[in-house]
Write a protein that holds these residues in place. Structure first.
Motif, PDB file in Angstrom:
ATOM      1  N   ALA A   1      22.533  50.835  50.594  1.00 57.09           N
ATOM      2  CA  ALA A   1      21.283  50.725  51.352  1.00 57.09           C
ATOM      3  C   ALA A   1      20.482  49.529  50.863  1.00 57.09           C
ATOM      4  N   ALA A   2      20.552  49.244  49.554  1.00 60.77           N
ATOM      5  CA  ALA A   2      19.836  48.103  48.995  1.00 60.77           C
ATOM      6  C   ALA A   2      20.374  46.785  49.561  1.00 60.77           C
ATOM      7  N   GLU A   3      21.648  46.774  49.951  1.00 58.62           N
ATOM      8  CA  GLU A   3      22.272  45.579  50.534  1.00 58.62           C
ATOM      9  C   GLU A   3      22.128  45.552  52.057  1.00 58.62           C
ATOM     10  N   GLY A   4      21.395  46.514  52.605  1.00 59.82           N
ATOM     11  CA  GLY A   4      21.170  46.539  54.043  1.00 59.82           C
ATOM     12  C   GLY A   4      22.074  47.477  54.800  1.00 59.82           C
ATOM     13  N   GLY A   5      22.932  48.213  54.085  1.00 58.99           N
ATOM     14  CA  GLY A   5      23.832  49.164  54.745  1.00 58.99           C
ATOM     15  C   GLY A   5      24.917  48.465  55.539  1.00 58.99           C
ATOM     16  N   GLY A   6      25.561  49.226  56.380  1.00 62.93           N
ATOM     17  CA  GLY A   6      26.645  48.680  57.194  1.00 62.93           C
ATOM     18  C   GLY A   6      27.905  48.439  56.373  1.00 62.93           C
ATOM     19  N   PHE A   7      28.680  47.503  56.818  1.00 62.81           N
ATOM     20  CA  PHE A   7      29.957  47.210  56.170  1.00 62.81           C
ATOM     21  C   PHE A   7      30.089  45.710  55.923  1.00 62.81           C
ATOM     22  N   THR A   8      30.887  45.371  54.942  1.00 62.58           N
ATOM     23  CA  THR A   8      31.271  43.986  54.714  1.00 62.58           C
ATOM     24  C   THR A   8      32.797  43.943  54.734  1.00 62.58           C
ATOM     25  N   THR A   9      33.340  42.879  55.243  1.00 61.24           N
ATOM     26  CA  THR A   9      34.797  42.763  55.325  1.00 61.24           C
ATOM     27  C   THR A   9      35.326  42.114  54.065  1.00 61.24           C
ATOM     28  N   LYS A  10      36.338  42.753  53.477  1.00 63.63           N
ATOM     29  CA  LYS A  10      37.007  42.227  52.284  1.00 63.63           C
ATOM     30  C   LYS A  10      38.500  42.118  52.593  1.00 63.63           C
ATOM     31  N   TYR A  11      39.154  41.213  51.895  1.00 64.74           N
ATOM     32  CA  TYR A  11      40.600  41.031  52.037  1.00 64.74           C
ATOM     33  C   TYR A  11      41.230  41.261  50.675  1.00 64.74           C
ATOM     34  N   TRP A  12      42.179  42.195  50.638  1.00 64.23           N
ATOM     35  CA  TRP A  12      42.824  42.563  49.386  1.00 64.23           C
ATOM     36  C   TRP A  12      44.318  42.343  49.484  1.00 64.23           C
ATOM     37  N   SER A  13      44.901  42.024  48.347  1.00 60.41           N
ATOM     38  CA  SER A  13      46.341  41.803  48.257  1.00 60.41           C
ATOM     39  C   SER A  13      46.935  42.822  47.284  1.00 60.41           C
ATOM     40  N   PRO A  14      47.485  43.917  47.801  1.00 60.55           N
ATOM     41  CA  PRO A  14      48.033  44.962  46.927  1.00 60.55           C
ATOM     42  C   PRO A  14      49.469  44.664  46.480  1.00 60.55           C
ATOM     43  N   VAL A  15      49.753  45.066  45.240  1.00 54.33           N
ATOM     44  CA  VAL A  15      51.101  44.951  44.676  1.00 54.33           C
ATOM     45  C   VAL A  15      51.436  46.291  44.031  1.00 54.33           C
ATOM     46  N   HIS A  16      52.620  46.814  44.327  1.00 50.10           N
ATOM     47  CA  HIS A  16      53.090  48.053  43.710  1.00 50.10           C
ATOM     48  C   HIS A  16      54.284  47.695  42.829  1.00 50.10           C
TER      49      HIS A  16
ATOM     50  N   LEU B   1      62.942  55.301  36.781  1.00 51.22           N
ATOM     51  CA  LEU B   1      61.616  55.057  37.354  1.00 51.22           C
ATOM     52  C   LEU B   1      60.726  56.257  37.038  1.00 51.22           C
ATOM     53  N   VAL B   2      59.619  56.009  36.334  1.00 53.36           N
ATOM     54  CA  VAL B   2      58.729  57.112  35.962  1.00 53.36           C
ATOM     55  C   VAL B   2      57.349  56.989  36.617  1.00 53.36           C
ATOM     56  N   HIS B   3      56.917  55.775  36.933  1.00 54.66           N
ATOM     57  CA  HIS B   3      55.622  55.571  37.561  1.00 54.66           C
ATOM     58  C   HIS B   3      55.707  54.365  38.488  1.00 54.66           C
ATOM     59  N   ILE B   4      54.722  54.300  39.372  1.00 53.81           N
ATOM     60  CA  ILE B   4      54.533  53.101  40.186  1.00 53.81           C
ATOM     61  C   ILE B   4      53.078  52.689  39.992  1.00 53.81           C
ATOM     62  N   ALA B   5      52.898  51.498  39.457  1.00 53.65           N
ATOM     63  CA  ALA B   5      51.540  50.984  39.212  1.00 53.65           C
ATOM     64  C   ALA B   5      51.094  50.160  40.414  1.00 53.65           C
ATOM     65  N   GLN B   6      49.844  50.359  40.790  1.00 54.16           N
ATOM     66  CA  GLN B   6      49.294  49.586  41.899  1.00 54.16           C
ATOM     67  C   GLN B   6      48.199  48.669  41.372  1.00 54.16           C
ATOM     68  N   ARG B   7      48.253  47.412  41.787  1.00 49.69           N
ATOM     69  CA  ARG B   7      47.205  46.457  41.462  1.00 49.69           C
ATOM     70  C   ARG B   7      46.719  45.850  42.774  1.00 49.69           C
ATOM     71  N   VAL B   8      45.416  45.751  42.908  1.00 50.02           N
ATOM     72  CA  VAL B   8      44.840  45.178  44.123  1.00 50.02           C
ATOM     73  C   VAL B   8      43.942  44.018  43.723  1.00 50.02           C
ATOM     74  N   ASP B   9      44.236  42.850  44.264  1.00 48.05           N
ATOM     75  CA  ASP B   9      43.414  41.664  44.001  1.00 48.05           C
ATOM     76  C   ASP B   9      42.535  41.391  45.210  1.00 48.05           C
ATOM     77  N   ASP B  10      41.257  41.104  44.957  1.00 52.11           N
ATOM     78  CA  ASP B  10      40.335  40.711  46.015  1.00 52.11           C
ATOM     79  C   ASP B  10      40.596  39.236  46.317  1.00 52.11           C
ATOM     80  N   VAL B  11      41.126  38.963  47.496  1.00 47.25           N
ATOM     81  CA  VAL B  11      41.449  37.591  47.892  1.00 47.25           C
ATOM     82  C   VAL B  11      40.568  37.141  49.056  1.00 47.25           C
ATOM     83  N   THR B  12      39.368  37.716  49.134  1.00 53.63           N
ATOM     84  CA  THR B  12      38.454  37.394  50.232  1.00 53.63           C
ATOM     85  C   THR B  12      38.135  35.910  50.252  1.00 53.63           C
ATOM     86  N   GLU B  13      37.806  35.340  49.090  1.00 51.14           N
ATOM     87  CA  GLU B  13      37.473  33.907  49.048  1.00 51.14           C
ATOM     88  C   GLU B  13      38.658  33.053  49.463  1.00 51.14           C
ATOM     89  N   LEU B  14      39.848  33.430  49.012  1.00 52.04           N
ATOM     90  CA  LEU B  14      41.057  32.693  49.381  1.00 52.04           C
ATOM     91  C   LEU B  14      41.299  32.792  50.884  1.00 52.04           C
TER      92      LEU B  14
END
Length: 185
Positions: free
Chosen positions: A39-54, A64-77
């Motif tokens: 609400a402090a930012e005005g509410g609504g939504f902002t669009t972000k672009y993420w690049s997930p890797v599993h 195989l015991v686990h699957i790790a997920q990493r998500v990078d914010d690539v909005t600027e790119l």
């Protein structure tokens, strides 16, 4: 966005299945997400672009015991990429405009030179005729370059396709060298 969430969950499960099947990391394409703003930012939504890797995680026995997920914010790119695409479009439009602007004066110069060259050979002295031939040859060369630039801009804009053809490199080299003969004289 509920529909987006369902799609995102399905994409993650497909990626996890690929990691289980291949035992290799799975790189998802860049995904667009609508992220709620406070609400402090005005509410609504902002669009972000993420690049997930599993990535698979194995135990000491190679299981195989686990699957790790990493998500990078690539909005600027992503935004930089969009800006580059727009700049590329503007560059193509610029080259097209410049090419058209050069073609008209070249055509207006070539016509009288060709008419003068077509007159009787003795109408001019050899020096004047040689000069006219140099002007004609170089104007034709410049027109070819302008046309090539225009063709290139059409190809980049998707309005034409490149056509590959064999050329006589020796003839092209002779023609190019001939355009410099007047400078050597």
């Amino acid at each position: 966005n509920p529909a987006q969430e369902v799609d995102s969950v399905r994409i993650v499960f497909v990626a996890l299945d690929r990691v289980r099947a291949t035992h290799k990391p799975d790189y998802l394409p860049i995904v667009e997400y609508d992220v709620p703003r406070s609400a402090a930012e005005g509410g609504g939504f902002t669009t972000k672009y993420w690049s997930p890797v599993h990535s698979p995680v194995f135990d000491e026995n190679g299981a195989l015991v686990h699957i790790a997920q990493r998500v990078d914010d690539v909005t600027e790119l992503h935004e930089a990429h969009e800006r580059l695409k727009e700049l590329d479009k503007l560059k193509t439009q610029f080259f097209s405009n410049v090419s058209h602007e050069f073609r008209t004066p070249l055509a207006l110069m070539l016509t009288p030179v060709e008419e003068l060259l077509a007159t009787a050979p003795d109408a001019f002295g050899p020096d004047v005729r040689d000069s006219l031939e140099v002007v004609h040859r170089n104007a034709l060369r410049l027109l070819k370059l302008v046309n090539a630039l225009l063709d290139f801009s059409r190809i980049e804009a998707g309005r034409a396709r490149a056509r590959v053809q064999a050329v006589d490199l020796a003839a092209v080299t002779r023609e190019l060298a001939a355009s410099f003969e007047s400078a050597l004289a």
